[in-house]
Design a protein around this motif. Structure first.
Motif, PDB file in Angstrom:
ATOM      1  N   GLU A  69      17.530   2.813   6.140  1.00  0.00           N
ATOM      2  CA  GLU A  69      18.537   2.382   7.116  1.00  0.00           C
ATOM      3  C   GLU A  69      19.132   1.081   6.567  1.00  0.00           C
ATOM      4  O   GLU A  69      18.482   0.037   6.634  1.00  0.00           O
ATOM      5  CB  GLU A  69      17.890   2.091   8.475  1.00  0.00           C
ATOM      6  N   ILE A 123      23.533   6.304  10.410  1.00  0.00           N
ATOM      7  CA  ILE A 123      23.763   6.899  11.728  1.00  0.00           C
ATOM      8  C   ILE A 123      23.929   5.810  12.786  1.00  0.00           C
ATOM      9  O   ILE A 123      24.777   5.913  13.663  1.00  0.00           O
ATOM     10  CB  ILE A 123      22.612   7.879  12.046  1.00  0.00           C
ATOM     11  N   ALA A 124      23.141   4.740  12.676  1.00  0.00           N
ATOM     12  CA  ALA A 124      23.263   3.632  13.631  1.00  0.00           C
ATOM     13  C   ALA A 124      24.168   2.518  13.102  1.00  0.00           C
ATOM     14  O   ALA A 124      24.926   1.924  13.855  1.00  0.00           O
ATOM     15  CB  ALA A 124      21.886   3.065  13.957  1.00  0.00           C
ATOM     16  N   ASP A 140      20.975   6.104   5.487  1.00  0.00           N
ATOM     17  CA  ASP A 140      21.107   6.635   6.849  1.00  0.00           C
ATOM     18  C   ASP A 140      21.909   5.612   7.654  1.00  0.00           C
ATOM     19  O   ASP A 140      21.366   4.621   8.142  1.00  0.00           O
ATOM     20  CB  ASP A 140      19.715   6.871   7.442  1.00  0.00           C
ATOM     21  N   ASP A 192      23.973  16.516  14.976  1.00  0.00           N
ATOM     22  CA  ASP A 192      23.435  15.255  15.490  1.00  0.00           C
ATOM     23  C   ASP A 192      22.760  14.532  14.342  1.00  0.00           C
ATOM     24  O   ASP A 192      22.713  15.049  13.219  1.00  0.00           O
ATOM     25  CB  ASP A 192      22.460  15.497  16.650  1.00  0.00           C
ATOM     26  N   GLY A 193      22.220  13.357  14.624  1.00  0.00           N
ATOM     27  CA  GLY A 193      21.663  12.556  13.545  1.00  0.00           C
ATOM     28  C   GLY A 193      20.501  13.232  12.842  1.00  0.00           C
ATOM     29  O   GLY A 193      20.439  13.278  11.611  1.00  0.00           O
ATOM     30  N   ALA A 194      19.573  13.762  13.630  1.00  0.00           N
ATOM     31  CA  ALA A 194      18.389  14.375  13.017  1.00  0.00           C
ATOM     32  C   ALA A 194      18.794  15.523  12.100  1.00  0.00           C
ATOM     33  O   ALA A 194      18.222  15.698  11.019  1.00  0.00           O
ATOM     34  CB  ALA A 194      17.417  14.851  14.096  1.00  0.00           C
ATOM     35  N   VAL A 240      19.824  14.233   8.773  1.00  0.00           N
ATOM     36  CA  VAL A 240      18.676  13.833   7.949  1.00  0.00           C
ATOM     37  C   VAL A 240      18.047  15.071   7.302  1.00  0.00           C
ATOM     38  O   VAL A 240      17.765  15.083   6.098  1.00  0.00           O
ATOM     39  CB  VAL A 240      17.643  13.056   8.803  1.00  0.00           C
ATOM     40  N   SER A 252      26.600   9.591  12.198  1.00  0.00           N
ATOM     41  CA  SER A 252      26.605  10.322  13.473  1.00  0.00           C
ATOM     42  C   SER A 252      26.881   9.283  14.540  1.00  0.00           C
ATOM     43  O   SER A 252      27.679   8.381  14.316  1.00  0.00           O
ATOM     44  CB  SER A 252      25.278  11.060  13.688  1.00  0.00           C
ATOM     45  N   LYS A 253      26.207   9.321  15.677  1.00  0.00           N
ATOM     46  CA  LYS A 253      26.355   8.318  16.735  1.00  0.00           C
ATOM     47  C   LYS A 253      27.816   7.868  16.897  1.00  0.00           C
ATOM     48  O   LYS A 253      28.605   8.568  17.512  1.00  0.00           O
ATOM     49  CB  LYS A 253      25.422   7.136  16.477  1.00  0.00           C
ATOM     50  N   TRP A 255      23.697   3.569  21.306  1.00  0.00           N
ATOM     51  CA  TRP A 255      24.337   3.168  20.059  1.00  0.00           C
ATOM     52  C   TRP A 255      25.501   4.068  19.657  1.00  0.00           C
ATOM     53  O   TRP A 255      25.949   4.010  18.512  1.00  0.00           O
ATOM     54  CB  TRP A 255      23.318   3.080  18.891  1.00  0.00           C
ATOM     55  N   TYR A 287      13.111   4.696  11.123  1.00  0.00           N
ATOM     56  CA  TYR A 287      13.411   5.726  12.121  1.00  0.00           C
ATOM     57  C   TYR A 287      14.547   6.588  11.604  1.00  0.00           C
ATOM     58  O   TYR A 287      15.634   6.086  11.304  1.00  0.00           O
ATOM     59  CB  TYR A 287      13.837   5.097  13.462  1.00  0.00           C
ATOM     60  N   HIS A 288      14.313   7.890  11.513  1.00  0.00           N
ATOM     61  CA  HIS A 288      15.363   8.789  11.040  1.00  0.00           C
ATOM     62  C   HIS A 288      15.514  10.023  11.922  1.00  0.00           C
ATOM     63  O   HIS A 288      16.101  11.014  11.487  1.00  0.00           O
ATOM     64  CB  HIS A 288      15.105   9.179   9.586  1.00  0.00           C
ATOM     65  N   GLY A 289      14.965   9.993  13.133  1.00  0.00           N
ATOM     66  CA  GLY A 289      15.144  11.126  14.039  1.00  0.00           C
ATOM     67  C   GLY A 289      13.837  11.846  14.295  1.00  0.00           C
ATOM     68  O   GLY A 289      12.799  11.494  13.721  1.00  0.00           O
TER      69      GLY A 289
HETATM   70  C1  LIG Z   1      19.606   7.794  16.169  1.00  0.00           C
HETATM   71  C2  LIG Z   1      19.229   7.831  14.746  1.00  0.00           C
HETATM   72  C3  LIG Z   1      18.898   9.037  14.103  1.00  0.00           C
HETATM   73  C4  LIG Z   1      18.810  10.344  14.826  1.00  0.00           C
HETATM   74  O1  LIG Z   1      20.015  10.736  15.420  1.00  0.00           O
HETATM   75  P1  LIG Z   1      19.972  11.734  16.665  1.00  0.00           P
HETATM   76  O2  LIG Z   1      21.397  12.075  16.916  1.00  0.00           O
HETATM   77  O3  LIG Z   1      19.354  10.975  17.803  1.00  0.00           O
HETATM   78  O4  LIG Z   1      19.156  12.899  16.266  1.00  0.00           O
HETATM   79  C5  LIG Z   1      18.606   8.990  12.753  1.00  0.00           C
HETATM   80  N1  LIG Z   1      18.651   7.838  12.071  1.00  0.00           N
HETATM   81  C6  LIG Z   1      18.972   6.673  12.644  1.00  0.00           C
HETATM   82  C7  LIG Z   1      19.020   5.434  11.821  1.00  0.00           C
HETATM   83  C8  LIG Z   1      19.245   6.618  14.008  1.00  0.00           C
HETATM   84  O5  LIG Z   1      19.514   5.451  14.592  1.00  0.00           O
END
Ligand SMILES: *Cc1c(COP(=O)(O)O)cnc(C)c1O
Length: 430
Positions: free
Chosen positions: A210, A246-247, A244, A112-114, A117, A273-274, A54, A146-148
Motif C-alpha cells: 500500500e 485502492i485507498a 495497491d 471491487d478492491g478484493a 487484488v 477501486s474505492k 474511503w 490490508y488488501h481485502g
Molecule cells: C479497501 C481496500 C481493499 C479491498 O477493497 P474492497 O472493495 O473492500 O474489497 C484492498 N486494498 C486496500 C488498500 C483497501 O483499502
C-alpha cells in the motif's frame, strides 16, 4: 411498526460487525446524503469524515457524477466485456494509461478492491508461468498490510482480526517488516526485504504494498524513499511489484497516484477501486505493463488470462469513473493541496492532546495516548453527538474526508474531534 434498525438487525447481515452487539450499537438509519453530510431518518446530520469507507471523493449527491451515470443509464447500463466493448471502458482505460505516461497501458476490470487484488496476484503468477518460471508462485506482503478479505486477498493481509479465523484456509505469503515513520525504521524494513528476496526470489512472483499509507493498519505512513528502495530491490531480484492504490489513489495523498511521489520507475501493477467512481458505483481496475500483458499473448487459449466477473467493466461505473477523471483534468489536485493545508492548520493547535499527528494529503491521523478499552467504539458513538461520523482504528483517530474542506469545515472537524475527546475524558454518556 418496527424500526429500520430492528428490521436491519433481523434481515441484513452487516459487514465487519459482531451482530450480537448491534442491540447496544444500532446502525444509523441513513436516509440521504448531501455534500459531506449524511442525514438520518429523523433529519439529524453527520459529517462523513471517513468518506463512507474511503470511497467518497466529492461529497454525496454530486451533480456531475449523477448526471454522467444517468446519461449512461439511458444509453447502455450494461453489456458483457468478453466479445463486446464500449466507449466508457475504452476511454477510462486510455485515460488511466495516459496518467502513467503509457507505462501501465493495459487495464483489466474487476468489481471491487478484493477482486482487483486477486486479479493482480493471478496475473503475476501466470505471467511468470507463461515465461517458463512456474516456480515463482510465492507472494510477499508487509506486516499489518490490508488488501481485502476474499481468500486470496486475505492471504496477503496481515490484520489479525480479519485473518485469524480463516488462517487454516489461506495461502502462506511471506510477511515482511513494514516501514513506519513513527519508528524511523525504513532502512531496516528494506534490509529485511532484501534478505528475503535474495534468498527466495526464484520462488517469489510479487510483492504487494500500500504506497505511502497502510490504511487499515491505522494510517501508518512511510516516505517515498522507502518505495523507491522497494522498486530497486524488486527490479534487482526480478520480482513484480504491485502498488495497491485502492485507498491511496485518486488524489487522496496529493498526487493522482500515490506512486507519483516516488519519482521512481512505475510498479508492475497499480490497483484502483474505492474513489475511482467517487463513491457511486462498484468498480476496480488492475493496470499493468506491456511486459506482463505480452506474457499472455499466444495462439494458445490457455495461456490467456481467462478470468472474468459478470459486471466487469460495467458502463455505468465506467461513466462515473470518467466523470471523476474529468475533475482531476480540471485541477482537483491543486484544490486538494489547499484543502490539505486547511486541515493541517485546523489540527495543529491540538497537538498537545494527541500523539503522532500525521498527514499525507487528504488523510490526517493521530494516536490517542492511554486510550481506554474499546476506545474506537466509544469514540465513534460519542462523536455522533457532535454531528461527526467517524470510525477510529484501535487508538488511532483518522480523517479521510470528501474533498470539500473549506475553512469552516476544517474548523468544524477540529472542534468536533476535540469535543469528542473531552467527552471521553469526562466520560459523558453518548
Ligand atoms: C479497501 C481496500 C481493499 C479491498 O477493497 P474492497 O472493495 O473492500 O474489497 C484492498 N486494498 C486496500 C488498500 C483497501 O483499502
Amino acid at each position: 411498526m418496527t424500526s429500520l434498525q430492528d428490521r436491519s438487525r433481523a434481515a441484513v447481515w452487516h459487514p465487519c460487525t459482531q451482530m450480537a452487539r448491534l442491540a447496544d450499537l444500532p446502525p444509523l438509519p441513513i436516509a440521504r446524503g448531501e455534500g459531506p453530510w449524511l442525514f438520518d431518518t429523523e433529519g439529524r446530520r453527520y459529517f462523513d469524515a471517513n468518506a463512507s469507507w474511503w470511497v467518497n471523493l466529492f461529497g454525496h449527491s454530486d451533480r456531475a457524477l449523477h448526471d454522467a451515470i444517468k446519461a449512461q443509464l439511458d444509453t447502455l447500463p450494461h453489456v458483457m466485456l468478453a466479445g463486446c466493448t464500449h466507449e466508457p471502458a475504452v476511454r477510462l482505460a486510455e485515460r488511466l494509461s495516459a496518467r502513467t505516461g503509457g507505462a501501465l497501458g493495459h487495464a483489466f476490470f474487476g468489481s471491487d478492491g478484493a477482486s482487483a487484488v486477486e486479479i493482480a496476484l493471478k496475473q503475476s503468477f501466470h505471467s511468470w508461468k507463461n515465461r517458463g518460471r512456474p516456480a515463482k508462485r510465492e507472494f510477499v506482503c508487509l506486516k499489518n498490510s490490508y488488501h481485502g478479505e476474499t481468500l486470496g486477498a486475505l492471504s496477503v493481509t496481515d490484520v489479525q482480526v480479519f485473518r485469524d479465523a480463516y488462517d487454516p484456509l489461506l495461502m502462506r505469503a511471506h510477511i515482511v517488516a513494514s516501514p513506519d515513520a513513527r519508528l524511523g525504521n525504513e532502512a531496516q524494513a528494506l534490509t529485511a526485504m532484501r534478505a528475503l528476496l535474495a534468498e527466495r526470489h526464484a520462488h517469489i512472483a510479487c510483492v504487494i504494498v500500500e504506497p505511502l499509507v497502510q490504511g487499515a493498519a491505522g494510517m501508518v505512513m512511510h516516505s517515498p524513499d522507502y518505495l523507491r528502495g522497494l522498486r530497486e530491490l524488486t527490479r534487482e531480484f526480478g520480482v513484480h511489484l504491485i502498488a495497491d492504490e485502492i485507498a491511496v489513489g485518486c488524489g487522496r495523498t496529493g498526487t493522482f497516484f500515490a506512486w507519483e511521489q516516488t519519482q521512481a520507475d512505475w510498479p508492475d501493477f497499480i490497483l484502483l477501486s474505492k474513489g475511482i467512481t467517487g463513491g457511486t458505483m462498484a468498480l476496480s481496475l488492475v493496470l499493468t505493463t506491456d511486459e506482463v500483458f505480452d506474457a499472455f499473448w499466444s495462439e494458445d487459449v490457455t495461456r490467456g488470462f481467462l478470468h472474468s466477473h459478470s459486471y466487469t467493466g460495467n458502463p455505468l461505473a465506467c461513466a462515473a469513473a470518467n466523470a471523476v477523471l474529468d475533475r482531476f483534468d480540471a485541477g482537483q489536485l491543486e484544490d486538494n493541496r489547499a484543502q490539505a493545508e486547511r486541515l493541517a492548520r485546523a489540527f495543529a493547535p491540538l497537538t498537545s492532546r494527541m500523539a503522532h499527528l500525521r498527514q499525507r494529503g487528504m488523510i490526517l491521523a493521530f494516536d490517542v495516548p492511554n486510550a481506554p478499552a474499546r476506545f474506537a467504539e466509544t469514540f465513534h458513538l460519542k462523536a455522533r453527538a457532535h454531528e461527526l461520523l467517524i470510525r477510529p482504528i484501535g487508538s488511532t483517530v483518522y480523517l479521510m474526508p470528501p474533498y470539500l474542506i473549506d475553512d469552516a469545515t476544517a474548523a468544524f472537524l477540529a472542534g468536533a474531534v476535540t469535543q469528542t475527546l473531552d467527552d471521553l475524558l469526562n466520560d459523558v454518556p453518548a
